[in-house]
Design a protein around this motif. Structure first.
Motif, PDB file in Angstrom:
ATOM      1  N   TRP A 250      38.374  40.403  37.512  1.00 62.53           N
ATOM      2  CA  TRP A 250      37.179  40.005  38.262  1.00 62.53           C
ATOM      3  C   TRP A 250      35.936  39.985  37.368  1.00 62.53           C
ATOM      4  O   TRP A 250      35.147  39.047  37.401  1.00 62.53           O
ATOM      5  N   GLY A 251      35.769  41.057  36.596  1.00 59.66           N
ATOM      6  CA  GLY A 251      34.547  41.198  35.823  1.00 59.66           C
ATOM      7  C   GLY A 251      34.315  40.067  34.848  1.00 59.66           C
ATOM      8  O   GLY A 251      33.190  39.576  34.703  1.00 59.66           O
ATOM      9  N   ALA A 252      35.371  39.640  34.173  1.00 63.80           N
ATOM     10  CA  ALA A 252      35.227  38.553  33.196  1.00 63.80           C
ATOM     11  C   ALA A 252      34.657  37.299  33.849  1.00 63.80           C
ATOM     12  O   ALA A 252      33.878  36.561  33.238  1.00 63.80           O
ATOM     13  N   LEU A 313      50.189  45.730  43.231  1.00 64.48           N
ATOM     14  CA  LEU A 313      50.452  44.765  42.175  1.00 64.48           C
ATOM     15  C   LEU A 313      51.475  45.314  41.204  1.00 64.48           C
ATOM     16  O   LEU A 313      51.496  46.501  40.895  1.00 64.48           O
ATOM     17  N   ARG A 314      52.321  44.419  40.721  1.00 67.26           N
ATOM     18  CA  ARG A 314      53.227  44.782  39.643  1.00 67.26           C
ATOM     19  C   ARG A 314      52.480  44.671  38.317  1.00 67.26           C
ATOM     20  O   ARG A 314      51.517  43.907  38.197  1.00 67.26           O
ATOM     21  N   PRO A 315      52.918  45.408  37.289  1.00 70.13           N
ATOM     22  CA  PRO A 315      52.210  45.366  36.001  1.00 70.13           C
ATOM     23  C   PRO A 315      52.047  43.962  35.447  1.00 70.13           C
ATOM     24  O   PRO A 315      50.992  43.636  34.884  1.00 70.13           O
ATOM     25  N   GLU A 316      53.060  43.120  35.586  1.00 72.22           N
ATOM     26  CA  GLU A 316      52.951  41.768  35.038  1.00 72.22           C
ATOM     27  C   GLU A 316      51.905  40.933  35.773  1.00 72.22           C
ATOM     28  O   GLU A 316      51.304  40.024  35.192  1.00 72.22           O
ATOM     29  N   GLN A 317      51.673  41.229  37.049  1.00 67.22           N
ATOM     30  CA  GLN A 317      50.630  40.510  37.773  1.00 67.22           C
ATOM     31  C   GLN A 317      49.249  40.914  37.275  1.00 67.22           C
ATOM     32  O   GLN A 317      48.357  40.069  37.139  1.00 67.22           O
ATOM     33  N   VAL A 318      49.077  42.204  36.999  1.00 70.30           N
ATOM     34  CA  VAL A 318      47.811  42.672  36.429  1.00 70.30           C
ATOM     35  C   VAL A 318      47.603  42.047  35.051  1.00 70.30           C
ATOM     36  O   VAL A 318      46.504  41.595  34.713  1.00 70.30           O
ATOM     37  N   SER A 319      48.668  42.003  34.239  1.00 71.37           N
ATOM     38  CA  SER A 319      48.574  41.397  32.905  1.00 71.37           C
ATOM     39  C   SER A 319      48.200  39.925  32.992  1.00 71.37           C
ATOM     40  O   SER A 319      47.404  39.426  32.194  1.00 71.37           O
ATOM     41  N   LEU A 320      48.769  39.222  33.958  1.00 67.99           N
ATOM     42  CA  LEU A 320      48.441  37.808  34.148  1.00 67.99           C
ATOM     43  C   LEU A 320      46.952  37.626  34.404  1.00 67.99           C
ATOM     44  O   LEU A 320      46.292  36.769  33.808  1.00 67.99           O
ATOM     45  N   GLY A 321      46.391  38.442  35.296  1.00 64.35           N
ATOM     46  CA  GLY A 321      44.977  38.319  35.618  1.00 64.35           C
ATOM     47  C   GLY A 321      44.076  38.651  34.447  1.00 64.35           C
ATOM     48  O   GLY A 321      43.105  37.943  34.177  1.00 64.35           O
ATOM     49  N   LYS A 322      44.389  39.726  33.746  1.00 59.19           N
ATOM     50  CA  LYS A 322      43.553  40.131  32.620  1.00 59.19           C
ATOM     51  C   LYS A 322      43.609  39.092  31.506  1.00 59.19           C
ATOM     52  O   LYS A 322      42.575  38.677  30.973  1.00 59.19           O
ATOM     53  N   LEU A 323      44.812  38.664  31.133  1.00 55.44           N
ATOM     54  CA  LEU A 323      44.975  37.715  30.038  1.00 55.44           C
ATOM     55  C   LEU A 323      44.308  36.378  30.363  1.00 55.44           C
ATOM     56  O   LEU A 323      43.519  35.847  29.569  1.00 55.44           O
ATOM     57  N   ALA A 324      44.609  35.830  31.516  1.00 55.03           N
ATOM     58  CA  ALA A 324      44.112  34.499  31.867  1.00 55.03           C
ATOM     59  C   ALA A 324      42.599  34.473  32.028  1.00 55.03           C
ATOM     60  O   ALA A 324      41.918  33.567  31.521  1.00 55.03           O
ATOM     61  N   ASN A 325      42.046  35.465  32.703  1.00 59.80           N
ATOM     62  CA  ASN A 325      40.628  35.385  33.038  1.00 59.80           C
ATOM     63  C   ASN A 325      39.720  35.751  31.874  1.00 59.80           C
ATOM     64  O   ASN A 325      38.615  35.223  31.755  1.00 59.80           O
ATOM     65  N   VAL A 326      40.158  36.652  30.999  1.00 56.48           N
ATOM     66  CA  VAL A 326      39.330  36.916  29.816  1.00 56.48           C
ATOM     67  C   VAL A 326      39.349  35.710  28.887  1.00 56.48           C
ATOM     68  O   VAL A 326      38.309  35.333  28.321  1.00 56.48           O
ATOM     69  N   ARG A 327      40.510  35.100  28.718  1.00 55.86           N
ATOM     70  CA  ARG A 327      40.570  33.865  27.911  1.00 55.86           C
ATOM     71  C   ARG A 327      39.640  32.803  28.486  1.00 55.86           C
ATOM     72  O   ARG A 327      38.876  32.155  27.755  1.00 55.86           O
ATOM     73  N   ALA A 328      39.709  32.597  29.797  1.00 53.82           N
ATOM     74  CA  ALA A 328      38.884  31.573  30.426  1.00 53.82           C
ATOM     75  C   ALA A 328      37.403  31.897  30.290  1.00 53.82           C
ATOM     76  O   ALA A 328      36.579  31.015  30.001  1.00 53.82           O
ATOM     77  N   ALA A 329      37.045  33.159  30.482  1.00 51.71           N
ATOM     78  CA  ALA A 329      35.640  33.548  30.396  1.00 51.71           C
ATOM     79  C   ALA A 329      35.089  33.338  28.991  1.00 51.71           C
ATOM     80  O   ALA A 329      33.956  32.860  28.816  1.00 51.71           O
TER      81      ALA A 329
END
Length: 386
Positions: A250-252, A313-329
């Motif tokens: 969210w923060g990113a 959330l499963r760990p891979e779902q958290v990883s998906l959000g962190k990886l994708a949204n920081v890259r996008a930001a």
């Protein structure tokens, strides 16, 4: 902000309480952070003076129930993180270290005496916590932890070193993870205990409105009750990290939105060749691409929040959000910086500050590579970490 918000109209799918908490966080950022952040960032000032206001606004320990904590849903917490990071990643990091890391560790893995001793004060911003897991020799491999805790009579004695520990120099308590004869265990370590030394890591080119530290533990003697009784094994530590990683998703988007909003206003005012920059096709194409990426990231964060509230959330779902949204930001902030021209490298525009901060966000709570391997494991069933 109106034009950007209107694209998705996310307000239409938020509850009144969710909008209230978001607006409360946004108002705090507008009044307390935006007028001061350039100065804080330049001076490397850690704005711990914000903590009482953050506590009064109910933003410390969001999602934690009882013991004076504000409670609330994952979506409410995420919306608050988005607004805080729109002010600065360092401000969101302060709240994340306090709430998602330290307070979560105490709330989930401590006993009632430990919770009552720390959580009410931390929720008010009257006490500061930090979580010490990462070590100098290995950031992404906590399984190779060298910090030890040994029994000596009825006490524990801790020895070792931690690195990149947020808030350690201003903390009242450290949640330290150490290896014991029975496995990894979490401990509550008073920051002023004999043998504890915290040193800021300087100079930094990122996260300058926050503090990250080296921590030394030299024969730190603790009573038996300093151990968090349920904080056994790395899985407990990863539970805290996943809370923080969810907030980053969210923060990113807050940092990205702030950069886009600022440059959108700039190109509407600045003229070249007799017309506003916003009227050129190439400018509009770049703005559109940034808005699409921002919208996708916000929808991903909202979906993860609704899923977390519904069933976790499963760990891979958290990883998906962190990886994708920081890259996008990062991509949005870099494009906004370029679109702002020369002003983009000054504090007149926030994009470059956000981009510099996001390089830290990209690295902590798991690097890109760590999250790629988590996702790769989920996709193939094969663990490729070693």
């Amino acid at each position: 902000m109106e034009a950007i918000d209107a694209l998705l109209d996310i307000d239409a799918v938020l509850s009144e309480r969710e909008r209230t908490i978001r607006d409360r966080a946004r108002a705090l950022v507008d009044t307390e952070v935006r007028p001061r952040i350039a100065d804080w960032w330049e001076r490397g000032h850690v704005p711990t003076e914000l903590l009482p206001a953050l506590g009064e606004a109910g933003l410390l320990g969001l999602g934690i129930e009882g013991h004076g904590c504000p409670g609330g849903s994952a979506v409410e917490a995420g919306l608050a993180m988005q607004e805080l990071e729109a002010g600065d990643s360092g401000v969101r990091t302060i709240v994340s270290v306090q709430g998602s890391l330290a307070m979560t560790a105490i709330a989930r893995f401590g006993d009632d005496a430990q919770r009552e001793a720390w959580l009410p004060r931390m929720a008010r911003g009257a006490a500061i916590g930090a979580l010490a897991l990462t070590e100098p020799h290995s950031g992404s491999d906590p399984g190779s932890m060298r910090t030890t805790a040994r029994r000596d009579g009825g006490d524990w004695v801790l020895d070792g070193a931690k690195r990149w520990i947020g808030l350690a120099t201003v903390a009242d308590v450290l949640v330290v993870w150490a290896r014991t004869d029975e496995g990894v265990q979490g401990f509550l370590v008073p920051a002023d205990a004999p043998g504890v030394t915290a040193t800021p890591i300087e100079p930094k080119l990122s996260m300058r409105a926050s503090v990250q530290c080296d921590v030394r533990l030299d024969g730190v003697r603790l009573p038996r009750e300093a151990a968090l009784p349920e904080a056994r094994g790395l899985r407990a530590a990863f539970t805290c990290l996943d809370q923080a990683r969810y907030g980053i998703a969210w923060g990113a988007m807050g940092a990205a939105r702030d950069a886009l909003e600022a440059v959108l206003a700039l190109v509407g005012e600045r003229e070249a060749f007799g017309r506003p920059l916003a009227g050129f096709q190439l400018t509009q194409a770049r703005l559109a691409d940034m808005a699409v990426s921002l919208s996708q990231g916000q929808l991903l964060a909202l979906h993860l929040g609704r899923t977390k509230d519904a069933r976790g959330l499963r760990p891979e779902q958290v990883s998906l959000g962190k990886l994708a949204n920081v890259r996008a930001a990062l991509a949005i902030c870099r494009e906004a910086r370029a679109l702002a021209g020369g002003d983009g490298i000054t504090h007149a525009q926030p994009a470059m500050r956000h981009a510099a901060n996001l390089e830290s966000v990209r690295t902590y709570e798991g690097t890109d590579e760590v999250h790629q391997l988590v996702l790769g494991h989920a996709l193939t069933g094969i663990a490729a970490f070693r």
